[in-house]
Design a protein around this motif. Structure first.
Motif, PDB file in Angstrom:
ATOM      1  N   LYS A  15      41.911-131.974  -9.225  1.00 24.93           N
ATOM      2  CA  LYS A  15      43.171-131.944  -9.949  1.00 24.93           C
ATOM      3  C   LYS A  15      44.195-131.262  -9.048  1.00 24.93           C
ATOM      4  N   VAL A  16      45.352-131.884  -8.876  1.00 25.82           N
ATOM      5  CA  VAL A  16      46.417-131.316  -8.052  1.00 25.82           C
ATOM      6  C   VAL A  16      47.687-131.243  -8.887  1.00 25.82           C
ATOM      7  N   ARG A  17      48.355-130.114  -8.808  1.00 23.19           N
ATOM      8  CA  ARG A  17      49.632-129.932  -9.510  1.00 23.19           C
ATOM      9  C   ARG A  17      50.705-129.673  -8.462  1.00 23.19           C
ATOM     10  N   PHE A  18      51.803-130.402  -8.519  1.00 17.10           N
ATOM     11  CA  PHE A  18      52.938-130.174  -7.646  1.00 17.10           C
ATOM     12  C   PHE A  18      54.052-129.592  -8.495  1.00 17.10           C
ATOM     13  N   VAL A  19      54.618-128.496  -8.045  1.00 17.49           N
ATOM     14  CA  VAL A  19      55.667-127.845  -8.826  1.00 17.49           C
ATOM     15  C   VAL A  19      56.736-127.298  -7.890  1.00 17.49           C
ATOM     16  N   GLY A  20      57.978-127.518  -8.279  1.00 21.38           N
ATOM     17  CA  GLY A  20      59.124-126.978  -7.560  1.00 21.38           C
ATOM     18  C   GLY A  20      59.999-126.230  -8.538  1.00 21.38           C
ATOM     19  N   PHE A  21      60.537-125.101  -8.101  1.00 20.96           N
ATOM     20  CA  PHE A  21      61.405-124.315  -8.976  1.00 20.96           C
ATOM     21  C   PHE A  21      62.313-123.424  -8.143  1.00 20.96           C
ATOM     22  N   ILE A  32      49.209-127.133  -5.892  1.00 22.27           N
ATOM     23  CA  ILE A  32      48.089-126.296  -6.329  1.00 22.27           C
ATOM     24  C   ILE A  32      46.892-127.215  -6.526  1.00 22.27           C
ATOM     25  N   VAL A  33      45.857-126.993  -5.715  1.00 24.99           N
ATOM     26  CA  VAL A  33      44.670-127.840  -5.726  1.00 24.99           C
ATOM     27  C   VAL A  33      43.558-127.101  -6.460  1.00 24.99           C
ATOM     28  N   TYR A  34      43.127-127.665  -7.579  1.00 27.86           N
ATOM     29  CA  TYR A  34      42.043-127.090  -8.370  1.00 27.86           C
ATOM     30  C   TYR A  34      40.754-127.773  -7.948  1.00 27.86           C
ATOM     31  N   SER A  35      39.856-127.017  -7.339  1.00 30.34           N
ATOM     32  CA  SER A  35      38.636-127.555  -6.751  1.00 30.34           C
ATOM     33  C   SER A  35      37.441-126.722  -7.179  1.00 30.34           C
ATOM     34  N   ASN A  36      36.263-127.289  -7.036  1.00 27.45           N
ATOM     35  CA  ASN A  36      35.047-126.521  -7.272  1.00 27.45           C
ATOM     36  C   ASN A  36      34.629-125.737  -6.025  1.00 27.45           C
ATOM     37  N   LYS A  41      38.570-120.630  -6.799  1.00 26.38           N
ATOM     38  CA  LYS A  41      39.971-120.224  -6.607  1.00 26.38           C
ATOM     39  C   LYS A  41      40.798-121.445  -6.215  1.00 26.38           C
ATOM     40  N   PRO A  42      41.936-121.663  -6.864  1.00 28.52           N
ATOM     41  CA  PRO A  42      42.804-122.769  -6.471  1.00 28.52           C
ATOM     42  C   PRO A  42      43.375-122.554  -5.073  1.00 28.52           C
ATOM     43  N   LEU A  43      43.550-123.644  -4.341  1.00 32.44           N
ATOM     44  CA  LEU A  43      44.193-123.629  -3.039  1.00 32.44           C
ATOM     45  C   LEU A  43      45.678-123.864  -3.271  1.00 32.44           C
ATOM     46  N   VAL A  44      46.505-122.903  -2.887  1.00 30.16           N
ATOM     47  CA  VAL A  44      47.945-122.967  -3.106  1.00 30.16           C
ATOM     48  C   VAL A  44      48.612-123.244  -1.766  1.00 30.16           C
ATOM     49  N   ILE A  45      49.402-124.317  -1.708  1.00 25.71           N
ATOM     50  CA  ILE A  45      50.040-124.735  -0.468  1.00 25.71           C
ATOM     51  C   ILE A  45      51.552-124.758  -0.660  1.00 25.71           C
ATOM     52  N   CYS A  46      52.266-124.041   0.209  1.00 23.22           N
ATOM     53  CA  CYS A  46      53.724-124.101   0.208  1.00 23.22           C
ATOM     54  C   CYS A  46      54.120-125.409   0.876  1.00 23.22           C
ATOM     55  N   MET A  47      54.768-126.289   0.157  1.00 24.51           N
ATOM     56  CA  MET A  47      55.119-127.602   0.681  1.00 24.51           C
ATOM     57  C   MET A  47      56.261-127.514   1.693  1.00 24.51           C
ATOM     58  N   GLN A  48      56.998-126.410   1.726  1.00 24.93           N
ATOM     59  CA  GLN A  48      58.098-126.261   2.671  1.00 24.93           C
ATOM     60  C   GLN A  48      57.609-125.800   4.037  1.00 24.93           C
ATOM     61  N   THR A  49      56.616-124.917   4.070  1.00 22.81           N
ATOM     62  CA  THR A  49      56.174-124.318   5.335  1.00 22.81           C
ATOM     63  C   THR A  49      54.774-124.740   5.751  1.00 22.81           C
ATOM     64  N   GLY A  50      53.994-125.274   4.811  1.00 21.02           N
ATOM     65  CA  GLY A  50      52.614-125.626   5.096  1.00 21.02           C
ATOM     66  C   GLY A  50      51.652-124.445   5.009  1.00 21.02           C
ATOM     67  N   ARG A  51      52.164-123.261   4.717  1.00 21.68           N
ATOM     68  CA  ARG A  51      51.280-122.094   4.574  1.00 21.68           C
ATOM     69  C   ARG A  51      50.463-122.238   3.301  1.00 21.68           C
ATOM     70  N   SER A  52      49.224-121.778   3.375  1.00 24.75           N
ATOM     71  CA  SER A  52      48.352-121.919   2.213  1.00 24.75           C
ATOM     72  C   SER A  52      47.459-120.698   2.067  1.00 24.75           C
ATOM     73  N   ILE A  92      40.397-117.500 -15.520  1.00 27.10           N
ATOM     74  CA  ILE A  92      39.017-117.469 -15.063  1.00 27.10           C
ATOM     75  C   ILE A  92      38.860-118.539 -13.996  1.00 27.10           C
ATOM     76  N   PRO A  93      37.852-118.443 -13.158  1.00 25.96           N
ATOM     77  CA  PRO A  93      37.709-119.448 -12.101  1.00 25.96           C
ATOM     78  C   PRO A  93      37.731-120.867 -12.639  1.00 25.96           C
ATOM     79  N   PHE A  94      38.340-121.734 -11.877  1.00 30.03           N
ATOM     80  CA  PHE A  94      38.529-123.132 -12.264  1.00 30.03           C
ATOM     81  C   PHE A  94      37.217-123.790 -12.662  1.00 30.03           C
ATOM     82  N   GLN A  95      36.183-123.644 -11.863  1.00 30.36           N
ATOM     83  CA  GLN A  95      34.941-124.363 -12.149  1.00 30.36           C
ATOM     84  C   GLN A  95      34.332-123.936 -13.479  1.00 30.36           C
ATOM     85  N   ALA A  96      34.461-122.681 -13.837  1.00 28.99           N
ATOM     86  CA  ALA A  96      33.918-122.224 -15.116  1.00 28.99           C
ATOM     87  C   ALA A  96      34.786-122.713 -16.264  1.00 28.99           C
TER      88      ALA A  96
END
Length: 99
Positions: A15-21, A32-36, A41-52, A92-96
């Motif tokens: 599941k991936v969520r893209f959000v801008g504000f 925001i990448v929700y993975s097992n 822990k979700p992987l959070v990626i700044c779409m402007q800089t590529g930092r994660s 709580i953790p995504f997988q749980a």
């Protein structure tokens, strides 16, 4: 490929969520990448800089960490980001939570 010891090679649908504000004087765009993987822990990626980074809700209390990871110069921006992530990330953790 004989030179490498494979540690893992996983594929999954995630599941991936893209959000801008904006917060008035700065704009944020995140994926925001929700993975097992990554202990849930979700992987959070700044779409402007590529930092994660991997973030869970309790990590949002550390504004210094957010400033360092996303190279923010203003503590207010880190506090605004912490407020957003505290609402956007699961408690709580995504997988749980989503299995």
């Amino acid at each position: 490929m004989e030179l490498f010891d494979k540690l893992y090679d996983e594929q999954e649908k995630v599941k991936v969520r893209f959000v801008g504000f904006t917060t008035g004087d700065i704009r944020f765009d995140f994926g925001i990448v929700y993975s097992n993987m990554f202990f849930g822990k979700p992987l959070v990626i700044c779409m402007q800089t590529g930092r994660s980074t991997l973030l869970e809700q309790k990590d949002t209390e550390d504004t210094e960490h957010l400033m360092d990871v996303f190279k923010l110069k203003d503590k207010k921006h880190a506090k605004d980001l912490a407020e957003f992530f505290s609402e956007a990330l699961p408690e709580i953790p995504f997988q749980a939570q989503y299995e």
